[in-house]
Design an enzyme around this catalytic site. Structure first.
Site, PDB file in Angstrom:
ATOM      1  CG  ASP A 135      32.340  40.346  39.914  1.00 43.51           C
ATOM      2  OD1 ASP A 135      31.928  39.278  40.408  1.00 43.51           O
ATOM      3  OD2 ASP A 135      32.677  40.458  38.712  1.00 43.51           O
ATOM      4  CB  CYS A 153      29.943  33.972  43.130  1.00 43.99           C
ATOM      5  SG  CYS A 153      28.748  32.897  42.329  1.00 43.99           S
ATOM      6  CG  HIS A 212      32.040  36.086  39.813  1.00 42.67           C
ATOM      7  ND1 HIS A 212      30.993  36.984  39.965  1.00 42.67           N
ATOM      8  CD2 HIS A 212      31.475  34.859  39.799  1.00 42.67           C
ATOM      9  CE1 HIS A 212      29.851  36.322  40.018  1.00 42.67           C
ATOM     10  NE2 HIS A 212      30.107  35.038  39.930  1.00 42.67           N
TER      11      HIS A 212
END
Length: 588
Positions: free
Chosen positions: A545, A420, A547
């Site tokens: 994000d 990440c 992820h």
């Protein structure tokens, strides 16, 4: 002085910039009462010399945005006619190219919710005029499904350039094929058979308008979703024009033949309903004048000879700028670029005219390597104005400029669960490339990032090729190595205290504008903005994000929360966070 004249709608830009300076006034032809922007006028204007300056000004403007007069917003009251402005008004009337121009004069500091009053000069006479401010671009928003930026890219055999300089009527005998592209839609139109293509054009317009509505938010500029038209001009009329254009935007002249080609870009603002008229009536004359200018500079330049830019978050239309003004490490064009920044009231601390910021390079994978890979760009612009995404009475401070969204599992990397921070770093690096602060380079892979950290002495050799995490400190090391820029690291000792730092985040986005990588615990994210109400204390954070593991389809990404406004609860109590705030350089 005569009675009150017709009213106009003013973009606040016209009021706020260049107070006490005489400026050229610009409007959109499709909205003649909407005064869009203004440009500094030269000293020759007050003496009645207009033509040379207007010719230069028009070369920087899109088709269908035109100068319509002069304006002065001043600190002193505009109660009585000014003798100098009266005389300039007479001179405008006497000049054939400016005979319908007018002059506006008003006091900038006396605006009210209902607008402001001023004087309008026509034909040497002054009258009162009512001016309404359009703070929220309401008028443009009403027309946003119709008004659109057109990026016209023309690829042509340089023999066409030479011939057109000698024979302005040459375009009539040249075969022309237009390829229209908008938000994934595409169609081909041979100009000499345009009457046979009206149905397909109508279908294209209908689909494009539907797509445009989905792209409009109050965050995005009214014209920030461009329609691309690639035009191939064929000197050899026997060449299979449609097939050539369909295969490549570059010119082909048939088997065994090749030619040196030039590429130009022409900015246009137009309404979707005018597309057929645009192709037939407007673009062909425009091409003629551009070809003539191109032939004059052909000996001095190759390839891209003109690009255009949406130059700033508060800008309203593209500027056409010669490629020589773009970023070139081998030449010092800063003074020339600075003069254009000052003329258009653009900030002089950022490279707004860097070539990679031009609209024509938004899909140039040969220039920015990761373009053309299907990655999402600027996904926050697609969030719209859902109530769940906004703070009542809040003030948004968000990322300023373009970036590409890097996330888990892209490019064949199996980084789910550990990559990440690497992905957030890639997004930050991409912003500095796309905003023109550095020359484009290949975004480093996870392994290359690990190699840099080893070379810097931060990690052992065994770190290379592993699935180990990195954090904000390591990210700052890599940024310093690749960009030669410093990172301000903000330490938050407890996630429960995050709201105490909102002002610092807002200041960063207002002054620097770059994405912020941050990490806490075992997770890393990218902060793209804050929305806060200073009275109630309510705040939300715009989070990208890394992820996300889904496909690069904007609807899916938004539905899965890959980009979203989130509350302070995403920051866990008792967890410390490090934020990497990259400090952009002040340069043109």
């Amino acid at each position: 002085m005569s009675n009150t004249d017709a009213s106009f709608v003013l973009n606040p830009f016209v009021v706020e910039k260049g107070v006490d300076e005489l400026c050229w006034l610009l409007r959109i032809d499709a909205l003649p009462q909407y005064l869009l922007s203004k440009v500094r006028a030269g000293s020759r204007v007050s003496s009645g010399s207009f033509d040379a300056e207007l010719e230069e000004l028009r070369s920087h403007l899109p088709l269908n945005i035109s100068p319509c007069g002069l304006v002065i917003s001043q600190s002193a009251p505009a109660s009585a006619p000014d003798a100098k402005l009266t005389e300039v008004s007479r001179q405008l009337k006497a000049n054939a190219s400016t005979s319908d121009f007018f002059i506006l004069q008003f006091q900038a500091q006396t605006s009210s919710p209902s607008g402001l009053n001023g004087l309008i000069y026509r034909n040497g006479e002054a009258s009162q005029v009512s001016l309404r401010l359009d703070e929220n671009f309401t008028l443009l928003s009403e027309r946003s499904s119709e008004l659109i930026t057109l990026v016209l890219s023309v690829t042509l055999d340089t023999r066409v350039v030479d011939a057109a300089s000698k024979d302005p009527n040459l375009l009539d005998s040249i075969e022309k094929v237009f390829r229209l592209r908008f938000a994934g839609l595409q169609t081909f139109v041979p100009l000499n058979r345009i009457s046979d293509c009206k149905d397909s054009l109508k279908d294209f317009v209908k689909s494009a308008r539907r797509e445009a509505k989905g792209l409009r938010t109050t965050i995005i500029q009214p014209f920030a979703a461009p329609l691309h038209i690639d035009c191939t001009l064929l000197l050899d009329s026997s060449a299979p024009a449609l097939q050539s254009a369909a295969k490549s935007p570059l010119l082909t002249l048939g088997p065994g033949k090749s030619a040196e080609v030039s590429r130009i870009e022409i900015p246009v603002i137009f309404a979707f309903d005018d597309l057929t008229k645009l192709l037939v009536e407007d673009l062909t004359p425009r091409l003629t004048s551009v070809l003539q200018r191109l032939s004059a500079v052909r000996s001095a330049t190759r390839g891209h000879t003109q690009s255009h830019f949406l130059t700033f978050r508060n800008d309203f239309f593209p500027h056409a700028i010669g490629a020589a003004l773009c970023f070139d490490e081998n030449k010092d064009w800063s003074n020339l670029r600075r003069s254009i920044h000052e003329k258009f009231f653009l900030p002089t601390d950022r490279p707004l005219l860097a070539l990679q910021r031009s609209l024509g390079f938004q899909s140039a994978s040969d220039w920015i390597p990761y373009f053309g890979t299907g990655k999402l760009r600027n996904p926050h612009l697609y969030l719209g104005q859902r109530k769940s995404h906004t703070v009542a009475g809040g003030k948004k401070s968000i990322v300023d400029g373009s970036y590409t969204y890097f996330h888990y599992l892209q490019d064949g990397a199996s980084d789910d669960g550990w990559g990440c921070a690497y992905r957030s770093l890639q997004t930050v690096l991409g912003w500095f490339i796309e905003e023109g602060y550095v020359r484009p380079f290949k975004i480093p892979t996870h392994r290359e990032i690990q190699t840099i950290l080893f070379e810097l002495g931060d990690k052992p050799r065994e770190f290379i090729g592993t699935s180990e995490w990195i954090g904000a400190i390591e990210v700052s090391y890599v940024i310093n190595r690749l960009l030669n820029l410093e990172c301000k690291t903000l330490f938050v000792s407890n996630g429960a205290e995050i709201t105490s730092y909102v002002k610092e985040f807002a200041d960063h986005f207002e002054s620097n504008g770059s994405p912020v990588m941050f990490g806490g615990g075992v997770l890393a994210f990218t902060l793209l903005g804050v929305d806060r109400n200073e009275t109630t204390g309510e705040v939300r954070f715009l989070i990208l994000d890394p992820h996300y593991t889904g496909s690069d389809v904007i609807e899916k990404a938004v539905d899965k929360g890959a980009i979203a406004w989130k509350g302070p609860e995403i920051f866990l109590p008792g967890t410390y966070y490090n934020f990497c705030l990259v400090q952009r350089p002040n340069r043109i």
